[in-house]
Design a protein around this motif. Sequence first.
Motif, PDB file in Angstrom:
ATOM      1  N   GLU A  42       0.834  -1.207   0.000  1.00 46.04           N
ATOM      2  CA  GLU A  42       0.000   0.000   0.000  1.00 46.04           C
ATOM      3  C   GLU A  42       0.865   1.252   0.000  1.00 46.04           C
ATOM      4  O   GLU A  42       0.592   2.211  -0.730  1.00 46.04           O
ATOM      5  CB  GLU A  42      -0.926  -0.001   1.211  1.00 46.04           C
ATOM      6  CG  GLU A  42      -2.047  -0.998   1.111  1.00 46.04           C
ATOM      7  CD  GLU A  42      -2.858  -1.094   2.395  1.00 46.04           C
ATOM      8  OE1 GLU A  42      -2.587  -0.325   3.339  1.00 46.04           O
ATOM      9  OE2 GLU A  42      -3.760  -1.941   2.447  1.00 46.04           O
ATOM     10  N   ARG A  43       1.925   1.261   0.822  1.00 50.43           N
ATOM     11  CA  ARG A  43       2.827   2.418   0.850  1.00 50.43           C
ATOM     12  C   ARG A  43       3.531   2.590  -0.490  1.00 50.43           C
ATOM     13  O   ARG A  43       3.693   3.721  -0.979  1.00 50.43           O
ATOM     14  CB  ARG A  43       3.866   2.255   1.959  1.00 50.43           C
ATOM     15  CG  ARG A  43       3.346   2.635   3.301  1.00 50.43           C
ATOM     16  CD  ARG A  43       4.477   2.691   4.305  1.00 50.43           C
ATOM     17  NE  ARG A  43       4.081   1.823   5.393  1.00 50.43           N
ATOM     18  CZ  ARG A  43       4.798   0.874   5.944  1.00 50.43           C
ATOM     19  NH1 ARG A  43       6.020   0.652   5.554  1.00 50.43           N
ATOM     20  NH2 ARG A  43       4.327   0.136   6.905  1.00 50.43           N
ATOM     21  N   LYS A  44       3.934   1.484  -1.100  1.00 51.15           N
ATOM     22  CA  LYS A  44       4.618   1.530  -2.390  1.00 51.15           C
ATOM     23  C   LYS A  44       3.698   2.108  -3.459  1.00 51.15           C
ATOM     24  O   LYS A  44       4.100   2.984  -4.242  1.00 51.15           O
ATOM     25  CB  LYS A  44       5.071   0.126  -2.773  1.00 51.15           C
ATOM     26  CG  LYS A  44       5.749   0.031  -4.115  1.00 51.15           C
ATOM     27  CD  LYS A  44       6.110  -1.407  -4.408  1.00 51.15           C
ATOM     28  CE  LYS A  44       6.609  -1.570  -5.822  1.00 51.15           C
ATOM     29  NZ  LYS A  44       6.876  -2.984  -6.146  1.00 51.15           N
ATOM     30  N   ASN A  45       2.449   1.631  -3.513  1.00 53.74           N
ATOM     31  CA  ASN A  45       1.496   2.137  -4.506  1.00 53.74           C
ATOM     32  C   ASN A  45       1.178   3.605  -4.289  1.00 53.74           C
ATOM     33  O   ASN A  45       1.043   4.364  -5.248  1.00 53.74           O
ATOM     34  CB  ASN A  45       0.226   1.297  -4.501  1.00 53.74           C
ATOM     35  CG  ASN A  45       0.461  -0.098  -5.058  1.00 53.74           C
ATOM     36  OD1 ASN A  45       1.384  -0.311  -5.829  1.00 53.74           O
ATOM     37  ND2 ASN A  45      -0.370  -1.046  -4.650  1.00 53.74           N
ATOM     38  N   ALA A  46       1.048   4.018  -3.041  1.00 57.85           N
ATOM     39  CA  ALA A  46       0.786   5.432  -2.745  1.00 57.85           C
ATOM     40  C   ALA A  46       1.968   6.293  -3.185  1.00 57.85           C
ATOM     41  O   ALA A  46       1.776   7.386  -3.737  1.00 57.85           O
ATOM     42  CB  ALA A  46       0.531   5.618  -1.255  1.00 57.85           C
ATOM     43  N   ARG A  47       3.173   5.799  -2.964  1.00 54.57           N
ATOM     44  CA  ARG A  47       4.366   6.539  -3.375  1.00 54.57           C
ATOM     45  C   ARG A  47       4.434   6.654  -4.892  1.00 54.57           C
ATOM     46  O   ARG A  47       4.763   7.713  -5.436  1.00 54.57           O
ATOM     47  CB  ARG A  47       5.608   5.830  -2.816  1.00 54.57           C
ATOM     48  CG  ARG A  47       6.858   6.627  -2.856  1.00 54.57           C
ATOM     49  CD  ARG A  47       8.005   5.964  -2.096  1.00 54.57           C
ATOM     50  NE  ARG A  47       8.256   4.591  -2.537  1.00 54.57           N
ATOM     51  CZ  ARG A  47       8.126   3.512  -1.775  1.00 54.57           C
ATOM     52  NH1 ARG A  47       7.733   3.631  -0.528  1.00 54.57           N
ATOM     53  NH2 ARG A  47       8.391   2.315  -2.234  1.00 54.57           N
ATOM     54  N   ILE A  48       4.076   5.587  -5.599  1.00 58.81           N
ATOM     55  CA  ILE A  48       4.081   5.613  -7.067  1.00 58.81           C
ATOM     56  C   ILE A  48       3.048   6.609  -7.584  1.00 58.81           C
ATOM     57  O   ILE A  48       3.338   7.413  -8.486  1.00 58.81           O
ATOM     58  CB  ILE A  48       3.829   4.201  -7.634  1.00 58.81           C
ATOM     59  CG1 ILE A  48       5.044   3.305  -7.389  1.00 58.81           C
ATOM     60  CG2 ILE A  48       3.498   4.253  -9.119  1.00 58.81           C
ATOM     61  CD1 ILE A  48       4.798   1.844  -7.704  1.00 58.81           C
ATOM     62  N   LYS A  86       1.808   9.208  -6.048  1.00 58.69           N
ATOM     63  CA  LYS A  86       2.229  10.568  -5.714  1.00 58.69           C
ATOM     64  C   LYS A  86       3.302  11.053  -6.678  1.00 58.69           C
ATOM     65  O   LYS A  86       3.260  12.197  -7.136  1.00 58.69           O
ATOM     66  CB  LYS A  86       2.749  10.624  -4.281  1.00 58.69           C
ATOM     67  CG  LYS A  86       3.092  12.007  -3.835  1.00 58.69           C
ATOM     68  CD  LYS A  86       3.534  12.037  -2.392  1.00 58.69           C
ATOM     69  CE  LYS A  86       3.899  13.456  -1.995  1.00 58.69           C
ATOM     70  NZ  LYS A  86       4.387  13.517  -0.627  1.00 58.69           N
ATOM     71  N   SER A  87       4.234  10.189  -7.015  1.00 54.88           N
ATOM     72  CA  SER A  87       5.283  10.612  -7.944  1.00 54.88           C
ATOM     73  C   SER A  87       4.713  10.830  -9.348  1.00 54.88           C
ATOM     74  O   SER A  87       5.140  11.740 -10.061  1.00 54.88           O
ATOM     75  CB  SER A  87       6.429   9.604  -7.973  1.00 54.88           C
ATOM     76  OG  SER A  87       6.008   8.384  -8.520  1.00 54.88           O
ATOM     77  N   ARG A  88       3.736  10.030  -9.747  1.00 53.77           N
ATOM     78  CA  ARG A  88       3.090  10.247 -11.048  1.00 53.77           C
ATOM     79  C   ARG A  88       2.336  11.560 -11.080  1.00 53.77           C
ATOM     80  O   ARG A  88       2.327  12.260 -12.097  1.00 53.77           O
ATOM     81  CB  ARG A  88       2.150   9.101 -11.368  1.00 53.77           C
ATOM     82  CG  ARG A  88       2.854   7.847 -11.789  1.00 53.77           C
ATOM     83  CD  ARG A  88       1.883   6.762 -12.140  1.00 53.77           C
ATOM     84  NE  ARG A  88       2.573   5.544 -12.543  1.00 53.77           N
ATOM     85  CZ  ARG A  88       1.984   4.396 -12.717  1.00 53.77           C
ATOM     86  NH1 ARG A  88       0.670   4.281 -12.549  1.00 53.77           N
ATOM     87  NH2 ARG A  88       2.679   3.337 -13.073  1.00 53.77           N
ATOM     88  N   GLU A  89       1.675  11.893  -9.970  1.00 54.93           N
ATOM     89  CA  GLU A  89       0.975  13.179  -9.904  1.00 54.93           C
ATOM     90  C   GLU A  89       1.957  14.332  -9.979  1.00 54.93           C
ATOM     91  O   GLU A  89       1.699  15.340 -10.640  1.00 54.93           O
ATOM     92  CB  GLU A  89       0.173  13.285  -8.612  1.00 54.93           C
ATOM     93  CG  GLU A  89      -1.067  12.429  -8.580  1.00 54.93           C
ATOM     94  CD  GLU A  89      -1.765  12.471  -7.233  1.00 54.93           C
ATOM     95  OE1 GLU A  89      -1.247  13.124  -6.304  1.00 54.93           O
ATOM     96  OE2 GLU A  89      -2.820  11.834  -7.112  1.00 54.93           O
ATOM     97  N   ASN A  90       3.084  14.188  -9.309  1.00 52.47           N
ATOM     98  CA  ASN A  90       4.079  15.261  -9.288  1.00 52.47           C
ATOM     99  C   ASN A  90       4.703  15.523 -10.652  1.00 52.47           C
ATOM    100  O   ASN A  90       5.021  16.668 -10.978  1.00 52.47           O
ATOM    101  CB  ASN A  90       5.171  14.953  -8.267  1.00 52.47           C
ATOM    102  CG  ASN A  90       4.671  15.093  -6.853  1.00 52.47           C
ATOM    103  OD1 ASN A  90       3.667  15.747  -6.604  1.00 52.47           O
ATOM    104  ND2 ASN A  90       5.359  14.460  -5.932  1.00 52.47           N
ATOM    105  N   ILE A  91       4.877  14.487 -11.457  1.00 50.27           N
ATOM    106  CA  ILE A  91       5.468  14.712 -12.773  1.00 50.27           C
ATOM    107  C   ILE A  91       4.404  14.935 -13.850  1.00 50.27           C
ATOM    108  O   ILE A  91       4.732  15.228 -14.989  1.00 50.27           O
ATOM    109  CB  ILE A  91       6.417  13.566 -13.183  1.00 50.27           C
ATOM    110  CG1 ILE A  91       5.689  12.239 -13.298  1.00 50.27           C
ATOM    111  CG2 ILE A  91       7.582  13.465 -12.238  1.00 50.27           C
ATOM    112  CD1 ILE A  91       6.541  11.117 -13.872  1.00 50.27           C
ATOM    113  N   GLY A  92       3.139  14.794 -13.464  1.00 48.87           N
ATOM    114  CA  GLY A  92       2.056  15.133 -14.374  1.00 48.87           C
ATOM    115  C   GLY A  92       1.681  14.059 -15.358  1.00 48.87           C
ATOM    116  O   GLY A  92       1.102  14.368 -16.400  1.00 48.87           O
TER     117      GLY A  92
END
Length: 81
Positions: free
Chosen positions: A59-65, A67-73
């Motif tokens: 769950e933490r790994k998926n949330a991190r992925i 979040k990083s996708r949102e940050n790079i757009g």
Amino acid sequence: MYFVGLGLILMLLKFLEIGPVASLSWIWVLSPFAMAVAWWAWADASGYTKKRAMERENERKNARILKSRENIGTLGKSRKR
């Protein structure tokens, strides 16, 4: 963890001689600690503890992925070929 909490409460009530717990035997008062040990032994032996740890890690790994996708757009955009 609930067994440990219940055991602590019963032990305190027995020690302070409060309510109906004061008349109980120490065996009954301390039995939640034995149940906690049995639960932890079963959870470790059956793999329940490891399974829950792996679920939390995923769950933490998926949330991190995400979040990083949102940050790079790149989230929500489809790829055109």
